[in-house]
Structure formats: structure tokens, C-alpha cells
Design an enzyme around this catalytic site. Structure first.
Site, short mmCIF file in Angstrom:
data_model
loop_
_atom_site.label_atom_id
_atom_site.label_comp_id
_atom_site.label_asym_id
_atom_site.label_seq_id
_atom_site.Cartn_x
_atom_site.Cartn_y
_atom_site.Cartn_z
N ILE A 17 -5.73 15.98 11.39
CA ILE A 17 -5.01 16.95 10.56
C ILE A 17 -5.99 17.67 9.65
O ILE A 17 -5.87 18.88 9.40
CB ILE A 17 -3.88 16.26 9.76
CG1 ILE A 17 -2.96 15.50 10.71
CG2 ILE A 17 -3.07 17.29 8.97
CD1 ILE A 17 -1.98 14.58 10.04
N ASP A 74 -18.80 7.85 2.01
CA ASP A 74 -17.73 6.85 2.04
C ASP A 74 -17.13 6.82 0.64
O ASP A 74 -17.85 6.51 -0.32
CB ASP A 74 -18.32 5.48 2.42
CG ASP A 74 -17.25 4.40 2.50
OD1 ASP A 74 -17.48 3.39 3.17
OD2 ASP A 74 -16.17 4.59 1.88
N SER A 97 3.48 10.15 4.25
CA SER A 97 4.06 9.96 5.58
C SER A 97 5.54 9.61 5.49
O SER A 97 5.97 8.95 4.55
CB SER A 97 3.30 8.83 6.30
OG SER A 97 3.99 8.44 7.47
N TYR A 121 -0.26 -0.26 6.02
CA TYR A 121 -0.56 1.18 6.05
C TYR A 121 0.53 1.95 5.31
O TYR A 121 0.25 2.72 4.39
CB TYR A 121 -0.68 1.70 7.49
CG TYR A 121 -0.51 3.19 7.55
CD1 TYR A 121 0.71 3.75 7.93
CD2 TYR A 121 -1.52 4.04 7.15
CE1 TYR A 121 0.90 5.12 7.93
CE2 TYR A 121 -1.35 5.42 7.14
CZ TYR A 121 -0.13 5.95 7.53
OH TYR A 121 0.06 7.31 7.51
N LYS A 129 0.71 4.22 1.49
CA LYS A 129 1.25 5.57 1.23
C LYS A 129 2.25 5.50 0.06
O LYS A 129 2.25 6.35 -0.83
CB LYS A 129 1.93 6.12 2.48
CG LYS A 129 0.96 6.45 3.61
CD LYS A 129 -0.13 7.43 3.16
CE LYS A 129 -1.11 7.76 4.26
NZ LYS A 129 -2.23 8.60 3.79
N PHE A 165 6.03 13.99 9.27
CA PHE A 165 6.75 13.25 10.30
C PHE A 165 5.74 12.96 11.41
O PHE A 165 4.71 12.33 11.10
CB PHE A 165 8.05 14.01 10.65
CG PHE A 165 9.10 13.70 9.60
CD1 PHE A 165 8.96 14.17 8.29
CD2 PHE A 165 10.18 12.88 9.88
CE1 PHE A 165 9.87 13.82 7.29
CE2 PHE A 165 11.12 12.54 8.89
CZ PHE A 165 10.94 13.01 7.60
N LEU A 168 2.17 8.10 20.78
CA LEU A 168 2.75 8.50 22.06
C LEU A 168 2.00 9.64 22.75
O LEU A 168 1.63 9.52 23.92
CB LEU A 168 4.22 8.94 21.83
CG LEU A 168 4.95 9.48 23.07
CD1 LEU A 168 5.09 8.39 24.13
CD2 LEU A 168 6.31 10.04 22.68
N PHE A 212 8.42 2.26 25.09
CA PHE A 212 8.79 1.04 24.38
C PHE A 212 10.30 0.98 24.10
O PHE A 212 10.76 1.17 22.98
CB PHE A 212 8.00 0.92 23.07
CG PHE A 212 6.52 0.80 23.26
CD1 PHE A 212 5.64 1.46 22.40
CD2 PHE A 212 5.98 0.04 24.29
CE1 PHE A 212 4.26 1.34 22.56
CE2 PHE A 212 4.61 -0.08 24.47
CZ PHE A 212 3.75 0.57 23.60
N ARG A 241 8.90 -1.95 20.83
CA ARG A 241 7.72 -2.25 20.01
C ARG A 241 8.20 -2.68 18.63
O ARG A 241 9.01 -2.00 18.01
CB ARG A 241 6.81 -1.02 19.90
CG ARG A 241 5.58 -1.21 19.06
CD ARG A 241 4.65 -0.01 19.13
NE ARG A 241 5.24 1.15 18.45
CZ ARG A 241 4.57 2.30 18.28
NH1 ARG A 241 3.35 2.46 18.78
NH2 ARG A 241 5.15 3.31 17.64
N GLY A 266 8.79 -3.15 14.91
CA GLY A 266 8.60 -2.27 13.76
C GLY A 266 9.03 -0.83 13.99
O GLY A 266 9.10 -0.04 13.04
C1 WQD Z 1 6.47 7.50 18.59
C2 WQD Z 1 7.49 6.95 19.58
C3 WQD Z 1 7.25 4.62 20.07
C4 WQD Z 1 3.44 4.89 22.16
C5 WQD Z 1 3.30 6.48 13.62
C6 WQD Z 1 3.08 5.98 12.24
C7 WQD Z 1 3.32 7.10 11.27
C8 WQD Z 1 2.43 8.26 11.64
C9 WQD Z 1 2.72 8.71 13.06
C10 WQD Z 1 0.37 8.18 10.41
C11 WQD Z 1 8.01 5.57 19.17
C12 WQD Z 1 7.01 5.48 21.31
C13 WQD Z 1 4.57 5.22 21.45
C14 WQD Z 1 3.55 4.42 23.50
C15 WQD Z 1 5.93 4.66 23.35
N1 WQD Z 1 1.08 7.91 11.51
N2 WQD Z 1 5.80 5.11 22.05
N3 WQD Z 1 4.80 4.33 24.05
O1 WQD Z 1 5.37 5.05 15.36
O2 WQD Z 1 6.75 7.18 15.05
O3 WQD Z 1 4.64 6.88 13.76
O4 WQD Z 1 2.47 7.57 13.90
O5 WQD Z 1 0.75 8.72 9.41
O6 WQD Z 1 3.00 6.64 9.98
O7 WQD Z 1 4.03 4.98 11.99
O8 WQD Z 1 4.54 7.31 16.20
O9 WQD Z 1 3.52 8.02 18.33
O10 WQD Z 1 3.31 5.59 17.64
O11 WQD Z 1 5.51 6.47 18.40
O12 WQD Z 1 7.05 4.55 23.88
O13 WQD Z 1 2.55 4.10 24.20
O14 WQD Z 1 6.86 6.79 20.84
O15 WQD Z 1 8.01 3.47 20.41
O16 WQD Z 1 9.38 5.50 19.53
P1 WQD Z 1 5.43 6.51 15.12
P2 WQD Z 1 4.12 6.83 17.67
#
Ligand code: WQD
Length: 341
Positions: free
Chosen positions: A13, A59, A126, A151, A155, A180, A202, A220, A297, A299
Site C-alpha cells: 500500500i 528500522d 484495519s 496483529y 492496530k 478493508f 486470497l 477455506f 480457517r 479466526g
Molecule cells: C480473505 C478470504 C479466507 C486465503 C486479512 C487480515 C486483515 C488484512 C487483510 C492487514 C477469507 C479466504 C484466503 C486462501 C481462502 N490484513 N481465503 N484461501 O483474512 O479477510 O484479512 O488480510 O491489514 O487485517 O486479517 O484476508 O485474504 O486472508 O482472506 O479461502 O488461501 O479468503 O478464508 O474468507 P482477511 P484474506
């Protein structure tokens, strides 16, 4: 034009925000410790804008280094603070590394920014602070819930630290931007998301699977209470997100606002399921993605997408790029960085 410091400016970003700041005529100084990026990104930024930012490898845990930096840059008019570790899973296993790297550094930064003639600070936050929100879409007044990870906790605590500074110092102006899900890449395909190791997120996993770096994408879970059973997120194009940082900074540099501490959700306002993201990728790339349905997954929240009213009306910003635009640019970026490797 005003000199702006971007910490973590060679990150995903951060680099896109540097480009948009330079496009608006700001003089940009970048600090990056290169722990999750490379100097090559600096050259790529210059190849896009034609403008060489000032760069310092530093750093932010080096308190003396931070103090010395600000001694040499007293004319900084604003700071966009991205520098932090951001891997949710890693933070569970390495909590102290996350509290040190994300919060100790924030305190050192705030100590120095408070001494500047103009203390204007944009904090990278976030939507993770909301956890699974009780109502959708999520507004800025939705309750902050107990963090699901160290993490996410950094925030939440980071926002509280800045709130306390703004309470006691009316000359310190700050905006927390709650992202988001940032995805996509610059249209030039010269900068984009480059996760180290196996992607946790993802979209990079999708593009790395399509290019043959990963065998197969695991979805997941498809038994959630959503339209197609897969989780829903608000996927925002990283260029729209970068432009929001410029608008927020201009707000701080402009006239006094109703409060010297404001929070904005940055999303599209639309939720997309995992399967819809896959369908978008297949549409724009013309390729079938190799994926399977796997277990949930730990969480993961079921659904999260932003109420963008405050960002639209108060900040004067709205996202313009679509999910297809984001998937298309993510794919172009993936193909571009792999063709030379
Ligand atoms: C999105 C969706 C997964 C990988 C995280 C952090 C958030 C921010 C953005 C920093 C979910 C699904 C994912 C995969 C899948 N980061 N998925 N297979 O978890 O919404 O947010 O990243 O600021 O703080 O929490 O993003 O891209 O990991 O997951 O099915 O191999 O994709 O289950 O539903 P998330 P994500």
C-alpha cells in the site's frame, strides 16, 4: 509543495500511496527497513512517476536513528505511517515481535512528529478491529471487539495511543484509516502485492496458483451462512486506497476539522464472496483456476464490508475501481514479475 514522510513506503500500500502523492505534487521521503520489500520497488516507483523520492533505510526500532532522521527533516508537513508487520498468523506465534515492531516504533514516531512545527499523522489501521461486526455494513461507530490476533491488537492499541496523544495535544492532527481488504496493483504492472513466502491472503494465492507457483487454491470453507457458503469481504483496489490517503492528508493539511482525531472506513461498500472473487479472476484472465473446498480457517469472520458514508461525505472520497479491475491488475502484475524471474 509540502514534504511528506511515508514509512513503509516500499511496501504494497505504501508504494502505491507514494505514486499518488507524487502525482499530486508532494515531495515524498520514504523510510523502509526492507524487511518485507526491496530497493527495486524504489526504481519501479521512479519508472512510473519520473520522480526520485528521498529514501532512507531505517528500522524504526532504532530510537536514535528515528530522532536523527527527524533532526535532518524538520520541514516534514505530514506523515503517512504504514511501517508495521501485518501477517495475522505470524503474529499469533510471535506476539512480542509484533508488539515491539508495531507499537514501540509507533511511540518513537509520535514522539518525533509531536515536535514538528506541523504534526499531521495518517495511521494505517484495519477493519480487523471490528472482528465479526454485529451489523453490516460496518460503520466507524461499530464497537471495536477483542482482537482475534496480536496483529489486530496492535492496530487497536495503536489507535488508542494516537487518541491519547490527540487528547492532550490539540496541535496534533491524526486520521486513522481502517482498510478493508486491499487487492490489485497499479495499471502499469510495475508495482503490486509481493508477499514473501507462501501467501496468506486470497488474491496473491489465486494469482500464484494461476501462474503455476502454487499447486492449488484451498477455499477455506463453503458452509458459512452466506449466499454461496464462502466468506464475504470488501475487496478494495489498492489504487483507490492510495488515493484515499492523499485525500486524508490534504484534509489534515487544510483547515481545522471538527476533531483533531478522526477515523474512516476505507472499502467499496460491497461484499464479495471467495467464489465471486475466483469467478472474477477467471472472467478477466480467461483461465480456469485450480481450487478445492477445504476446511474453515481458524479466526475467519463470516462477513465484513464497509459502510462508506463517512468516507464519501466527510472525507470526500469514494472507491471507483471494480473487483474485475482489481483482479485484472493483480493478474497483470503477477505475470509481469514472473516473466523476468
Ligand atoms: C480473505 C478470504 C479466507 C486465503 C486479512 C487480515 C486483515 C488484512 C487483510 C492487514 C477469507 C479466504 C484466503 C486462501 C481462502 N490484513 N481465503 N484461501 O483474512 O479477510 O484479512 O488480510 O491489514 O487485517 O486479517 O484476508 O485474504 O486472508 O482472506 O479461502 O488461501 O479468503 O478464508 O474468507 P482477511 P484474506
Amino acid at each position: 509543495m509540502a514534504k511528506i514522510l511515508v514509512t513503509g513506503g516500499l511496501g504494497f500500500i505504501g508504494s502505491h500511496t507514494v505514486v499518488e502523492l507524487q502525482n499530486k505534487g508532494f515531495e515524498v521521503v520514504i523510510i523502509d527497513d526492507l524487511s518485507n520489500s526491496s530497493l527495486d520497488i524504489l526504481d519501479r516507483i521512479v519508472s512510473i512517476t519520473g520522480i526520485q523520492p528521498i529514501f532512507e533505510k531505517l528500522d524504526l526500532k532504532d530510537k536514535l536513528g528515528v530522532q536523527t532522521f527527524f533532526q535532518n527533516h524538520k520541514d516534514i508537513k505530514g506523515v503517512v505511517h504504514f511501517a508495521a508487520s501485518k501477517a495475522v498468523g505470524e503474529s499469533v506465534n510471535e506476539p512480542l515481535m509484533y508488539y515491539e515492531n508495531n507499537l514501540t516504533t509507533l511511540v518513537y514516531m509520535l514522539q518525533e512528529v509531536s515536535q514538528l512545527e506541523d504534526s499531521n499523522f495518517i495511521f494505517s489501521s484495519s477493519c480487523t478491529v471490528y472482528g465479526q461486526a454485529d451489523t453490516l455494513p460496518i460503520t466507524e461507530s461499530a464497537p471495536v471487539k477483542k482482537a482475534e490476533s496480536p496483529y489486530g491488537n496492535t492496530k487497536q492499541i495503536g489507535e488508542e495511543i494516537i487518541t491519547d496523544v490527540c487528547k492532550v495535544n490539540s496541535d496534533f492532527n491524526a486520521i486513522a484509516l481502517r482498510y478493508f481488504n486491499p487487492i490489485g496493483a497499479h495499471k502499469s504492472a510495475k508495482i503490486g502485492e509481493l508477499p514473501l513466502g507462501v501467501p496468506q491472503n486470497l488474491v496473491p494465492f489465486i494469482t500464484q496458483t494461476a501462474i503455476g507457483l502454487r499447486e492449488q487454491l484451498s477455499v477455506f470453507g463453503d458452509d458459512y451462512p452466506t449466499t454461496d457458503g464462502t466468506c464475504v469481504r470488501d475487496y478494495i483496489h489498492v489504487v483507490d486506497l492510495a488515493k484515499a490517503h492523499v485525500v486524508a492528508l490534504e484534509r489534515l493539511l487544510g483547515a481545522k476539522n471538527e476533531s483533531n482525531y478522526e477515523t474512516f472506513n476505507l472499502g467499496t461498500g460491497t461484499g464479495s464472496s471467495v467464489l465471486e472473487v475466483i469467478q472474477s479472476f477467471e472472467r478477466v484472465s480467461g483461465t480456469k483456476l485450480n481450487y478445492k473446498i477445504a476446511n474453515r480457517r481458524e479466526g475467519d469472520v463470516i462477513a465484513a464490508y464497509a459502510d462508506t458514508k463517512r468516507a464519501n461525505e466527510v472525507l470526500g472520497w469514494k472507491s471507483e475501481l471494480s473487483l474485475d479491475d482489481a483482479m485484472r491488475t493483480a493478474w497483470n502484475w503477477e505475470q509481469n514479475i514472473r516473466k523476468n524471474s
